[in-house]
Design a protein around this motif. Structure first.
Motif, PDB file in Angstrom:
ATOM      1  N   VAL A 301     -24.827  44.728  51.234  1.00  0.00           N
ATOM      2  CA  VAL A 301     -25.796  44.438  52.282  1.00  0.00           C
ATOM      3  C   VAL A 301     -25.921  42.937  52.488  1.00  0.00           C
ATOM      4  CG1 VAL A 301     -28.164  44.839  53.076  1.00  0.00           C
ATOM      5  CG2 VAL A 301     -27.126  46.435  51.481  1.00  0.00           C
ATOM      6  N   SER A 302     -26.010  42.520  53.754  1.00  0.00           N
ATOM      7  CA  SER A 302     -26.255  41.113  54.064  1.00  0.00           C
ATOM      8  C   SER A 302     -27.695  40.931  54.515  1.00  0.00           C
ATOM      9  CB  SER A 302     -25.314  40.640  55.169  1.00  0.00           C
ATOM     10  OG  SER A 302     -24.002  40.516  54.657  1.00  0.00           O
ATOM     11  N   PHE A 303     -28.295  39.853  53.996  1.00  0.00           N
ATOM     12  CA  PHE A 303     -29.677  39.511  54.341  1.00  0.00           C
ATOM     13  C   PHE A 303     -29.659  38.138  55.024  1.00  0.00           C
ATOM     14  CE2 PHE A 303     -29.708  42.140  50.539  1.00  0.00           C
ATOM     15  CZ  PHE A 303     -30.628  43.129  50.853  1.00  0.00           C
ATOM     16  N   PRO A 304     -29.609  38.108  56.366  1.00  0.00           N
ATOM     17  CA  PRO A 304     -29.586  36.817  57.044  1.00  0.00           C
ATOM     18  C   PRO A 304     -30.788  35.961  56.631  1.00  0.00           C
ATOM     19  CG  PRO A 304     -29.212  38.602  58.601  1.00  0.00           C
ATOM     20  CD  PRO A 304     -29.571  39.241  57.311  1.00  0.00           C
ATOM     21  N   HIS A 305     -30.586  34.658  56.544  1.00  0.00           N
ATOM     22  CA  HIS A 305     -31.627  33.690  56.174  1.00  0.00           C
ATOM     23  C   HIS A 305     -32.100  33.820  54.730  1.00  0.00           C
ATOM     24  CE1 HIS A 305     -32.069  31.630  59.995  1.00  0.00           C
ATOM     25  NE2 HIS A 305     -31.821  32.804  60.535  1.00  0.00           N
ATOM     26  N   ALA A 306     -31.322  34.502  53.914  1.00  0.00           N
ATOM     27  CA  ALA A 306     -31.576  34.485  52.474  1.00  0.00           C
ATOM     28  C   ALA A 306     -30.191  34.360  51.841  1.00  0.00           C
ATOM     29  CB  ALA A 306     -32.264  35.761  52.018  1.00  0.00           C
ATOM     30  N   GLU A 307     -30.011  33.363  51.005  1.00  0.00           N
ATOM     31  CA  GLU A 307     -28.677  33.067  50.485  1.00  0.00           C
ATOM     32  C   GLU A 307     -28.391  33.934  49.255  1.00  0.00           C
ATOM     33  OE1 GLU A 307     -25.443  31.380  48.453  1.00  0.00           O
ATOM     34  OE2 GLU A 307     -27.483  31.311  47.675  1.00  0.00           O
ATOM     35  N   GLY A 308     -27.147  34.382  49.158  1.00  0.00           N
ATOM     36  CA  GLY A 308     -26.767  35.366  48.145  1.00  0.00           C
ATOM     37  C   GLY A 308     -27.037  34.987  46.700  1.00  0.00           C
ATOM     38  N   GLU A 309     -26.653  33.767  46.324  1.00  0.00           N
ATOM     39  CA  GLU A 309     -26.860  33.389  44.920  1.00  0.00           C
ATOM     40  C   GLU A 309     -28.346  33.342  44.584  1.00  0.00           C
ATOM     41  OE1 GLU A 309     -25.181  29.701  42.619  1.00  0.00           O
ATOM     42  OE2 GLU A 309     -27.356  29.703  42.659  1.00  0.00           O
ATOM     43  N   SER A 310     -29.150  32.860  45.530  1.00  0.00           N
ATOM     44  CA  SER A 310     -30.591  32.807  45.291  1.00  0.00           C
ATOM     45  C   SER A 310     -31.169  34.220  45.118  1.00  0.00           C
ATOM     46  CB  SER A 310     -31.297  32.090  46.446  1.00  0.00           C
ATOM     47  OG  SER A 310     -31.015  30.710  46.382  1.00  0.00           O
ATOM     48  N   ILE A 311     -30.707  35.133  45.966  1.00  0.00           N
ATOM     49  CA  ILE A 311     -31.180  36.516  45.834  1.00  0.00           C
ATOM     50  C   ILE A 311     -30.782  37.059  44.462  1.00  0.00           C
ATOM     51  CG2 ILE A 311     -31.084  38.866  46.777  1.00  0.00           C
ATOM     52  CD1 ILE A 311     -30.122  37.636  49.449  1.00  0.00           C
ATOM     53  N   LEU A 312     -29.511  36.835  44.109  1.00  0.00           N
ATOM     54  CA  LEU A 312     -28.981  37.330  42.826  1.00  0.00           C
ATOM     55  C   LEU A 312     -29.823  36.819  41.653  1.00  0.00           C
ATOM     56  CD1 LEU A 312     -25.279  37.492  41.749  1.00  0.00           C
ATOM     57  CD2 LEU A 312     -26.900  36.389  40.258  1.00  0.00           C
ATOM     58  N   LEU A 313     -30.135  35.520  41.675  1.00  0.00           N
ATOM     59  CA  LEU A 313     -30.865  34.943  40.546  1.00  0.00           C
ATOM     60  C   LEU A 313     -32.331  35.399  40.517  1.00  0.00           C
ATOM     61  CD1 LEU A 313     -29.337  31.358  40.421  1.00  0.00           C
ATOM     62  CD2 LEU A 313     -28.958  33.234  38.832  1.00  0.00           C
ATOM     63  N   TYR A 314     -32.956  35.516  41.684  1.00  0.00           N
ATOM     64  CA  TYR A 314     -34.326  36.044  41.711  1.00  0.00           C
ATOM     65  C   TYR A 314     -34.350  37.495  41.194  1.00  0.00           C
ATOM     66  CZ  TYR A 314     -36.936  32.285  44.064  1.00  0.00           C
ATOM     67  OH  TYR A 314     -37.568  31.117  44.377  1.00  0.00           O
ATOM     68  N   LEU A 315     -33.347  38.274  41.596  1.00  0.00           N
ATOM     69  CA  LEU A 315     -33.270  39.666  41.107  1.00  0.00           C
ATOM     70  C   LEU A 315     -33.054  39.677  39.594  1.00  0.00           C
ATOM     71  CD1 LEU A 315     -31.099  41.465  43.846  1.00  0.00           C
ATOM     72  CD2 LEU A 315     -33.478  41.965  43.279  1.00  0.00           C
ATOM     73  N   ASP A 316     -32.223  38.754  39.136  1.00  0.00           N
ATOM     74  CA  ASP A 316     -31.929  38.687  37.698  1.00  0.00           C
ATOM     75  C   ASP A 316     -33.198  38.404  36.891  1.00  0.00           C
ATOM     76  OD1 ASP A 316     -30.052  38.815  35.542  1.00  0.00           O
ATOM     77  OD2 ASP A 316     -30.113  36.638  35.407  1.00  0.00           O
ATOM     78  N   MET A 317     -34.068  37.554  37.458  1.00  0.00           N
ATOM     79  CA  MET A 317     -35.346  37.258  36.787  1.00  0.00           C
ATOM     80  C   MET A 317     -36.179  38.537  36.633  1.00  0.00           C
ATOM     81  SD  MET A 317     -35.368  33.818  36.538  1.00  0.00           S
ATOM     82  CE  MET A 317     -34.504  32.456  37.312  1.00  0.00           C
ATOM     83  N   GLU A 318     -35.957  39.486  37.543  1.00  0.00           N
ATOM     84  CA  GLU A 318     -36.684  40.764  37.472  1.00  0.00           C
ATOM     85  C   GLU A 318     -35.889  41.788  36.669  1.00  0.00           C
ATOM     86  OE1 GLU A 318     -39.637  41.008  38.501  1.00  0.00           O
ATOM     87  OE2 GLU A 318     -39.906  39.520  40.117  1.00  0.00           O
ATOM     88  N   GLY A 319     -34.777  41.368  36.108  1.00  0.00           N
ATOM     89  CA  GLY A 319     -33.978  42.273  35.280  1.00  0.00           C
ATOM     90  C   GLY A 319     -32.983  43.112  36.059  1.00  0.00           C
ATOM     91  N   ILE A 320     -32.813  42.788  37.348  1.00  0.00           N
ATOM     92  CA  ILE A 320     -31.874  43.563  38.176  1.00  0.00           C
ATOM     93  C   ILE A 320     -30.570  42.774  38.326  1.00  0.00           C
ATOM     94  CG2 ILE A 320     -31.490  44.603  40.455  1.00  0.00           C
ATOM     95  CD1 ILE A 320     -34.644  44.648  40.669  1.00  0.00           C
ATOM     96  N   GLU A 371     -39.012  48.030  45.001  1.00  0.00           N
ATOM     97  CA  GLU A 371     -40.298  47.372  44.804  1.00  0.00           C
ATOM     98  C   GLU A 371     -40.089  45.847  44.718  1.00  0.00           C
ATOM     99  OE1 GLU A 371     -42.240  48.657  41.145  1.00  0.00           O
ATOM    100  OE2 GLU A 371     -43.164  46.662  41.010  1.00  0.00           O
ATOM    101  N   LYS A 372     -39.027  45.432  44.023  1.00  0.00           N
ATOM    102  CA  LYS A 372     -38.821  44.000  43.750  1.00  0.00           C
ATOM    103  C   LYS A 372     -38.080  43.238  44.849  1.00  0.00           C
ATOM    104  CE  LYS A 372     -40.756  44.131  39.713  1.00  0.00           C
ATOM    105  NZ  LYS A 372     -42.085  43.509  39.539  1.00  0.00           N
ATOM    106  N   LEU A 373     -37.147  43.913  45.518  1.00  0.00           N
ATOM    107  CA  LEU A 373     -36.285  43.211  46.474  1.00  0.00           C
ATOM    108  C   LEU A 373     -37.007  42.688  47.726  1.00  0.00           C
ATOM    109  CD1 LEU A 373     -33.358  42.318  47.272  1.00  0.00           C
ATOM    110  CD2 LEU A 373     -33.046  44.598  48.239  1.00  0.00           C
ATOM    111  N   PRO A 374     -37.837  43.515  48.400  1.00  0.00           N
ATOM    112  CA  PRO A 374     -38.434  43.023  49.657  1.00  0.00           C
ATOM    113  C   PRO A 374     -39.218  41.706  49.519  1.00  0.00           C
ATOM    114  CG  PRO A 374     -38.690  45.393  49.497  1.00  0.00           C
ATOM    115  CD  PRO A 374     -38.173  44.934  48.167  1.00  0.00           C
ATOM    116  N   PRO A 375     -40.091  41.541  48.490  1.00  0.00           N
ATOM    117  CA  PRO A 375     -40.787  40.245  48.394  1.00  0.00           C
ATOM    118  C   PRO A 375     -39.846  39.070  48.128  1.00  0.00           C
ATOM    119  CG  PRO A 375     -41.428  41.703  46.568  1.00  0.00           C
ATOM    120  CD  PRO A 375     -40.599  42.507  47.505  1.00  0.00           C
ATOM    121  N   ILE A 376     -38.726  39.324  47.437  1.00  0.00           N
ATOM    122  CA  ILE A 376     -37.764  38.246  47.172  1.00  0.00           C
ATOM    123  C   ILE A 376     -37.134  37.777  48.482  1.00  0.00           C
ATOM    124  CG2 ILE A 376     -35.472  37.781  46.180  1.00  0.00           C
ATOM    125  CD1 ILE A 376     -36.337  39.497  43.751  1.00  0.00           C
TER     126      ILE A 376
END
Lengths: 386, 202
Positions: A301-320, A371-376
Motif C-alpha cells: 500500500v502507498s500512503f501519499p504524503h507519508a514517507e515509507g521509512e518513517s512509517i516503518l519506524l513508527y510502526l516498529d516502535m509499536e512492535g509492528i 488501531e496503530k496505523l491510522p494515527p501514524i
C-alpha cells in the motif's frame, strides 16, 4: 507491560516451524559425510534422499530433478550461468528474456551480464506488475535461449502466468525458468503442470532453515555446475551435503504441501481484512499490484504524503514489523524498482509499505495494525510538506 | 529493498527528535512567517519547508514541515532548535555537520537528509532578505572553492543547477570551466551536481 510484537514481513523471511527446528536439531547428530560409503555416511545420505522426495512432491517433479543449493539466489545464478556458458560456446541462441520486476538475484545479475556484453531483454509489466502475453511474444524468437519469469513477486505479490509463458517459450524452442521462491506454500506450484525446465526456491520463505534452497532441473534440460568440485548432487552442485538444513527444508516442504489450501485461504482472509480496514480508516491510499492474481499474504500500500521509512519506524516502535519500497530505506536515492517498473508514480513508491502475512498471524494482529496505523499516517501527513 | 542492518542504528537523540519533533508547523497556530524556504520534492522522497520570524536580525521563531525519512525529520527538528535565537549571520552558516553532530551522528548514506535542513533554512533567510528589499551579505561568505584551478565554488554550482542554467554536467563545465586544468575536482563536482539536481528536483 510487555510490548506486543507483530511480524508482518514474512516475504522477507519466516521463522522456522517447530517441527523443522526439532528435525534440524536431530539431524545435527547425523555428522557423517553423506558422500561416504560407511554407515554414518549412508545414514546421512538416507535422510537427504527422504528430503529430496518431499521437495519433489511439493513442486510436482521427479526427485532426481532436485538439486540442493544455498538458496534461491544461488539457484537463479546457476540457471543463468548454464546459458551464459552455452552462449560463450557459440550457441546461435544467444539471447535471454526475463522481466523488469524479478528479484535482485536476477535483476542485478542481468545488469552484470549486460555490462559484460550479453544480450538480455527485460519484458515490461503492466500497471499491476503482470506480464502481458502479447507483449512477451514480441520479445521471443528463435534466438532466445532462456526465458526466466518469477512465479509471484516479493514486493507487490503479483502472480505471473508462468504456464502460459512457458508454452510461448517452448514454441520458439527456448528453455523456461521460474523463480518460485515467494509462491511456495501460498499457491499450487507444479513443475509438470507449468511445464518449466528449471525452478528455484528457498527454504526460509516457508518456515525452513536459512541458507538452503533448491534448483529443480528437468531431466533433459542442460546443466552446468556453478560450483565445481566433488560429485555431490550427481555432479550438478559441489560441496559437502548440508545434512541438517536439507532435512529441515524437507520437513518444511511436507508441511507446506499438507497445509497449502488452509494456509492460502487464511492468508488471503487476513490480507483482505487489512486492505479493507486500511481503505475504510485512512483517506487517500493506493493499493499496489494485481488484486486478482496476487499472492494471498501480500499487501502493498502507498500512503501519499507519508514517507515509507518513517512509517516503518513508527510502526516498529509499536512492535509492528513491515517493509518499505522507499528510497530512504534502500541506501540509494531511488525507490523500489518493482513499483517503478509497474508504472507506480515515484511519489507513491516513496510512501509504500509491504505487509506480508504468514502462518503465525491472526485476526488480532490485523486489528492491532488497524488501531496503530491510522494515527501514524495522520501524524506524518500533518508534519509533511503539502 | 536493500537494507544495511548496521546503518539502521539511529542515535537516541535522532530517535527522540523523530518521535517528538520540535517546532512543527500547525495550521491552528496561524504562524506569520517573515521568510519561507523550500527545498527538495515529493518525487525525490524528501521535501522541507522552513518558515522563520526575524526580529532585529535574529531568528525569533521558526516552524517547519518535512516529508521524508527519520533522519530528515530529526535533522529538521534539531535544526529548528539550533536556529531559534541565532543571528541571521550564524543561522546562514549553520552547516549539516553541526546538525549531524548535535544529533550524535547519522548513518553515512543518511547524511544527504541533513543537508536539506540547512538549505531550507538558508532559503528562508534569502527569502526574508529579498522580501525586505535588503542586500544578501551572506551569499558569498559560505561558498567553498571546489575547482581550485578555475575558482569554481559550490555556491556557483548550486545556483547554476537551481536556476536550470546547467542541465547537464557538460553544460556546467562549459559555463564554469571546472576540471579543465588539473581535473582533480571532476568527481567532487559530479557528486555535487547530482546532489543539487536531487535537492532542487531539476
Amino acid at each position: 507491560m510487555e510490548q506486543k510484537t507483530i511480524y508482518l514481513d514474512n516475504n522477507a523471511t519466516t521463522p522456522m516451524h517447530e517441527d523443522v527446528i526439532e528435525a534440524v536439531n536431530e539431524a545435527n547428530t547425523l555428522f557423517g559425510n553423506a558422500s561416504s560409503m560407511h554407515s554414518y555416511g549412508r545414514e546421512a545420505a538416507m535422510a537427504i534422499e527422504e528430503s529430496r522426495k518431499a521437495l519433489a512432491s511439493l513442486i510436482d517433479c521427479d526427485p532426481s530433478s532436485i538439486v540442493f543449493t544455498s538458496g534461491a539466489s544461488e539457484s537463479n545464478n546457476t540457471v543463468f550461468n548454464i546459458f551464459r556458458e552455452r552462449i560463450d560456446l557459440g550457441s546461435k541462441r544467444n539471447r535471454i528474456v526475463t522481466t523488469t520486476i524479478e528479484h535482485p538475484s536476477i535483476n542485478e545479475l542481468v545488469k552484470y551480464l549486460k555490462n559484460l556484453g550479453y544480450h538480455v531483454d527485460e519484458c515490461p509489466v503492466d500497471h499491476s506488475g503482470r506480464v502481458d502475453l502479447e507483449v512477451m511474444k514480441t520479445y521471443l524468437g528463435e534466438d532466445v535461449a532462456l526465458v526466466s519469469v518469477m512465479a509471484g513477486n516479493n514486493e507487490i505479490g503479483t502472480i505471473q502466468p508462468v504456464k502460459e509463458i512457458a508454452r510461448l517459450a517452448h514454441e520458439v524452442g527456448a528453455y523456461m525458468h521460474s523463480d518460485a521462491t515467494q509462491a511456495i506454500g501460498k499457491i499450487p506450484v507444479s513443475m509438470r503442470n507449468w511445464d518449466v525446465d528449471y525452478l528455484s526456491l528457498s527454504g526460509h520463505k516457508f518456515y525452513g532453515p536459512k541458507g538452503i534452497g533448491v534448483l529443480a532441473v528437468k531431466a533433459k534440460a542442460p546443466h552446468t555446475p556453478l560450483i565445481h568440485g566433488g560429485h555431490q548432487e550427481g555432479g550438478r552442485r559441489a560441496g559437502t551435503y548440508n545434512t541438517a538444513s536439507i532435512v529441515g527444508i524437507g520437513v518444511a516442504a511436507a508441511l507446506a504441501e499438507r497445509d497449502l489450501e488452509e494456509e492460502s485461504k487464511k492468508l488471503w482472509t487476513l490480507r483482505e481484512m487489512l486492505r479493507k480496514g486500511i481503505e475504510e480508516r485512512i483517506p487517500n491510499v493506493v493499493v499496489n499490484g494485481n488484486q486478482e492474481y496476487c499472492l494471498p499474504g501480500t499487501l502493498d500500500v502507498s500512503f501519499p504524503h507519508a514517507e515509507g521509512e518513517s512509517i516503518l519506524l513508527y510502526l516498529d516502535m509499536e512492535g509492528i514489523m513491515v517493509s518499505t519500497g522507499s528510497a530512504c530505506a534502500s541506501g540509494s536515492l531511488e525507490p523500489s524498482y518493482v513499483l517503478l517498473a509497474s508504472g507506480v508514480d515515484i511519489e507513491l513508491a516513496h510512501g509504500s509499505i509491504r505487509f506480508s502475512f504468514g502462518r503465525y498471524n491472526t485476526e488480532d494482529d490485523v486489528a492491532y495494525v488497524l488501531e496503530k496505523l491510522p494515527p501514524i499516517i495522520k501524524r506524518l501527513r500533518e508534519m509533511s510538506t503539502r | 529493498m536493500t537494507n544495511f542492518m548496521s546503518q539502521w542504528v539511529y542515535t537516541p537523540v535522532v530517535k527522540d527528535h523523530f518521535m517528538n519533533p520540535r517546532n512543527t508547523w500547525q495550521e491552528e497556530e496561524n504562524f506569520q512567517a517573515d521568510g519561507i524556504g523550500e527545498v527538495g520534492s515529493l518525487s525525490c522522497g524528501d521535501q522541507m519547508q522552513v518558515m522563520i520570524k526575524v526580529d532585529n536580525d535574529t531568528i525569533s521563531d521558526l516552524r517547519w514541515l518535512t516529508y521524508g525519512c527519520a533522519s530528515a525529520i530529526a535533522s529538521t527538528s534539531m535544526m529548528s532548535e539550533m536556529a531559534i535565537g541565532m543571528s541571521l549571520h550564524d543561522a546562514y552558516h549553520l552547516t549539516p555537520d553541526k546538525i549531524t553532530e548535535a544529533l550524535g551522528g547519522l548513518p553515512e548514506h543518511k547524511f544527504h537528509c541533513s543537508v536539506l535542513g540547512d538549505k531550507a533554512l538558508r532559503a528562508a533567510i534569502d527569502d526574508y532578505l529579498e522580501k525586505a528589499g535588503r542586500e544578501n551579505p551572506f551569499k558569498n561568505s559560505v561558498a567553498k572553492t571546489i575547482c581550485e584551478c578555475n575558482g569554481v565554488t559550490d555556491m556557483q554550482i548550486e545556483d547554476l543547477v537551481k536556476r536550470g542554467e546547467a542541465k547537464t554536467l557538460e553544460q556546467l563545465q562549459e559555463i564554469t570551466k571546472f576540471g579543465t586544468v588539473c581535473g582533480k575536482c571532476k568527481q567532487q563536482v559530479s557528486d555535487l551536481f547530482d546532489e543539487f539536481k536531487h535537492i532542487y528536483n531539476v
